[in-house]
Design a protein around this motif. Structure first.
Motif, mmCIF file in Angstrom:
data_model
loop_
_atom_site.group_PDB
_atom_site.id
_atom_site.type_symbol
_atom_site.label_atom_id
_atom_site.label_comp_id
_atom_site.label_asym_id
_atom_site.label_seq_id
_atom_site.Cartn_x
_atom_site.Cartn_y
_atom_site.Cartn_z
ATOM 1 N N LEU A 269 7.461 -0.835 7.029
ATOM 2 C CA LEU A 269 8.111 -0.130 5.934
ATOM 3 C C LEU A 269 9.562 -0.580 5.861
ATOM 4 C CD1 LEU A 269 6.049 2.078 7.476
ATOM 5 C CD2 LEU A 269 6.729 3.446 5.501
ATOM 6 N N ASP A 270 10.099 -0.593 4.644
ATOM 7 C CA ASP A 270 11.477 -1.037 4.462
ATOM 8 C C ASP A 270 12.469 -0.141 5.184
ATOM 9 O OD1 ASP A 270 10.644 -3.148 2.924
ATOM 10 O OD2 ASP A 270 10.935 -2.117 1.012
ATOM 11 N N VAL B 189 -3.296 4.687 5.014
ATOM 12 C CA VAL B 189 -2.686 3.696 4.135
ATOM 13 C C VAL B 189 -3.812 3.006 3.370
ATOM 14 C CG1 VAL B 189 -1.170 1.695 3.950
ATOM 15 C CG2 VAL B 189 -0.836 3.345 5.800
ATOM 16 N N PHE B 190 -3.734 3.050 2.053
ATOM 17 C CA PHE B 190 -4.758 2.430 1.210
ATOM 18 C C PHE B 190 -4.197 1.149 0.602
ATOM 19 C CE2 PHE B 190 -6.179 6.816 1.391
ATOM 20 C CZ PHE B 190 -7.548 6.674 1.526
ATOM 21 N N ILE B 191 -4.970 0.082 0.713
ATOM 22 C CA ILE B 191 -4.589 -1.209 0.142
ATOM 23 C C ILE B 191 -5.757 -1.749 -0.667
ATOM 24 C CG2 ILE B 191 -2.940 -1.777 1.956
ATOM 25 C CD1 ILE B 191 -5.104 -3.529 3.233
ATOM 26 N N SER B 192 -5.450 -2.686 -1.544
ATOM 27 C CA SER B 192 -6.475 -3.353 -2.350
ATOM 28 C C SER B 192 -6.533 -4.809 -1.913
ATOM 29 C CB SER B 192 -6.142 -3.242 -3.842
ATOM 30 O OG SER B 192 -6.163 -1.891 -4.258
ATOM 31 N N VAL B 193 -7.604 -5.183 -1.234
ATOM 32 C CA VAL B 193 -7.769 -6.536 -0.716
ATOM 33 C C VAL B 193 -8.385 -7.413 -1.803
ATOM 34 C CG1 VAL B 193 -8.850 -7.958 1.058
ATOM 35 C CG2 VAL B 193 -8.069 -5.645 1.611
ATOM 36 N N PRO B 194 -7.764 -8.561 -2.131
ATOM 37 C CA PRO B 194 -8.349 -9.445 -3.137
ATOM 38 C C PRO B 194 -9.765 -9.862 -2.766
ATOM 39 C CG PRO B 194 -6.091 -10.104 -2.647
ATOM 40 C CD PRO B 194 -6.455 -9.043 -1.651
ATOM 41 N N GLY C 293 0.837 -1.199 0.000
ATOM 42 C CA GLY C 293 0.000 0.000 0.000
ATOM 43 C C GLY C 293 0.866 1.240 0.000
ATOM 44 N N GLY C 294 0.215 2.366 -0.122
ATOM 45 C CA GLY C 294 0.899 3.653 -0.113
ATOM 46 C C GLY C 294 0.374 4.533 1.000
ATOM 47 N N PRO D 245 4.173 10.846 4.191
ATOM 48 C CA PRO D 245 3.246 10.510 3.110
ATOM 49 C C PRO D 245 3.997 10.184 1.823
ATOM 50 C CG PRO D 245 3.253 12.871 3.542
ATOM 51 C CD PRO D 245 4.064 12.251 4.616
ATOM 52 N N GLY D 246 3.375 9.312 1.042
ATOM 53 C CA GLY D 246 3.969 8.905 -0.227
ATOM 54 C C GLY D 246 4.896 7.718 -0.132
ATOM 55 N N ALA D 247 5.075 7.138 1.072
ATOM 56 C CA ALA D 247 5.989 6.008 1.251
ATOM 57 C C ALA D 247 5.305 4.703 0.849
ATOM 58 C CB ALA D 247 6.470 5.932 2.694
ATOM 59 N N TYR D 248 6.130 3.716 0.508
ATOM 60 C CA TYR D 248 5.644 2.376 0.166
ATOM 61 C C TYR D 248 5.612 1.551 1.439
ATOM 62 C CZ TYR D 248 5.104 -1.874 -2.636
ATOM 63 O OH TYR D 248 4.629 -3.030 -3.219
ATOM 64 N N ALA D 249 4.475 0.952 1.740
ATOM 65 C CA ALA D 249 4.299 0.233 3.006
ATOM 66 C C ALA D 249 3.667 -1.129 2.753
ATOM 67 C CB ALA D 249 3.425 1.048 3.964
#
Length: 405
Positions: free
Chosen positions: A270-271, A248-253, A89-90, A311-315
């Motif tokens: 986060l990395d 944080v927005f994610i797309s759940v299958p 998510g982002g 904001p804008g990070a990859y998580a």
């Protein structure tokens, strides 16, 4: 006849034979020795035959034993391991907005640059708008004229009303005066609205922060031409973000969409923060499956009072899936993929039995089995692709410990 010690022939042997007497002792000894030799030879030959027969039997038994494959088995584990659904998510700011000018002019001064923390109401910039200032002065002058005309029309209307009572003027003149008063009043209201509009335009010369946040972009400088609005030709002056809370927005299958619920807790990693996890809360979903990606848009909010997250990070969001009420797990290397369907090989009464199963979730090294197995079954590990039912097998080593490795 044999010669004696004196060189003479000994007639004893022939005489004994002619008289029917027993053969001499030396002949009997030779016969005995010959018989013993034959007996030894017979015994040796018989022993060799027996040894060969025994060796052949041992070879046949070893061959038969070698033909029975030795297999390692494992018992299914009752219950499923705790599973985390990990989705990328982002991160986004809780409130994020571009700030545009509401009036035309030239940038006179700016007060905050990128990275600055501002409070609601802080003055960000000033715009010089000479055209608006001139229009406002003209509008105020027009308002004064309209106001004077209104006062004159009011006096005229009142005077005509008094003259009408004494029949000094016609009714028409009184009506004209009343109509002029109404028109003058409307003109004053129009000029007042025009002045108010221009005053608001003039107030836009000062750009204020609409909320507490951080300036993430400044796209203007002193003397730059400013265009009002957010049209394509206009350019934002500042970009302001509130990061006290990160979304944080994610797309759940779609297959997991029924497993997420508003209010559930989630871990966010986060990395750039190895070994550290942030706790978030699932606050809302789109309540609709995206027909293009077949996923459910989901939002997780994470408190960020210290401003550690940007904001804008990859998580990565870790969602805990509920454990099934009744389930078993087996190692993935027990599965056999046949044209009849998925199978596992079980050991029953010293023979391999291919059994159909239905699997649920895939955990990588293990898979969930929802039907087809019992906890007491012995499942063959790494079965041969050519294995068929009723093949004799021999088990080796521990069984339960195989699944614990």
């Amino acid at each position: 006849m044999t010669p004696n010690g004196n060189g003479e022939l000994d007639a004893t042997y022939d005489d004994r034979l002619s008289k029917g007497g027993p053969p001499p002792r030396r002949s009997r000894r030779g016969a005995i020795l010959g018989g013993l030799a034959v007996l030894v030879l017979v015994v040796a030959i018989g022993g060799g035959i027996r040894e060969r027969i025994a060796a052949e039997r041992r070879l046949a038994r070893t061959t038969e034993e070698s033909a029975v494959p030795t297999v390692n088995v494992a018992h299914p584990d009752v219950g499923a391991p705790s599973e985390d659904l990990v989705l990328p998510g982002g991160t986004q700011a809780n409130t994020d907005t571009p700030i545009y000018a509401r009036t035309n002019g030239y940038l006179k001064r700016w007060y905050f640059d990128i990275g600055a923390h501002v409070k609601q109401g802080d003055l960000l910039a000033e715009i010089d708008t000479p055209e608006v200032d001139e229009q406002l002065r003209q509008a105020r002058a027009d308002l004064e004229t309209a106001t004077a005309n209104f006062k004159l029309a009011d006096i005229t209307a009142k005077r005509n009303e008094d003259l009408l009572k004494t029949r000094s003027i016609a009714t028409q003149e009184r009506d004209n005066a009343v109509g002029a008063l109404a028109a003058a009043k409307a003109t004053v209201a129009s000029k007042q609205a025009d002045v108010a509009r221009l005053e608001r335009m003039q107030s836009y010369e000062k750009v204020y922060a609409p909320f507490d946040g951080i300036i993430t972009a400044r796209n203007t400088d002193i003397g730059a031409l400013i265009d009002a609005g957010a049209a394509s030709a206009a350019r934002e002056l500042f970009h302001l973000s509130a990061i006290d809370k990160i979304r944080v927005f994610i797309s759940v299958p779609e297959t997991y969409s029924r497993a997420v619920h508003v209010g559930d807790k989630a871990r966010v990693t986060l990395d750039e923060f190895p070994g550290e996890a942030f706790t978030g809360t699932l606050v809302r979903t789109a309540n609709a499956i995206d027909p293009a990606s077949r996923t459910l848009l989901t939002e997780i909010d994470v408190d960020n009072a210290d401003g550690k997250l940007l904001p804008g990070a990859y998580a990565f969001v870790h969602l805990s899936m509920a454990k099934p009420a009744q389930s078993m797990t087996i190692p993935s290397n027990t599965l056999l993929f046949r044209k009849e369907g998925l199978r596992v090989a079980l050991v029953r009464d010293g023979k391999a039995v291919l059994t159909p199963i239905t699997i649920g979730r895939d955990y990588g090294e293990k898979v969930e089995v929802v039907s087809g197995l019992k906890a007491t079954d012995e499942v063959i590990l790494d079965p041969s692709d050519s294995l068929v039912s009723d093949t004799p097998v021999r088990t080796e080593g521990p069984t339960v410990a195989q699944t614990k490795q």
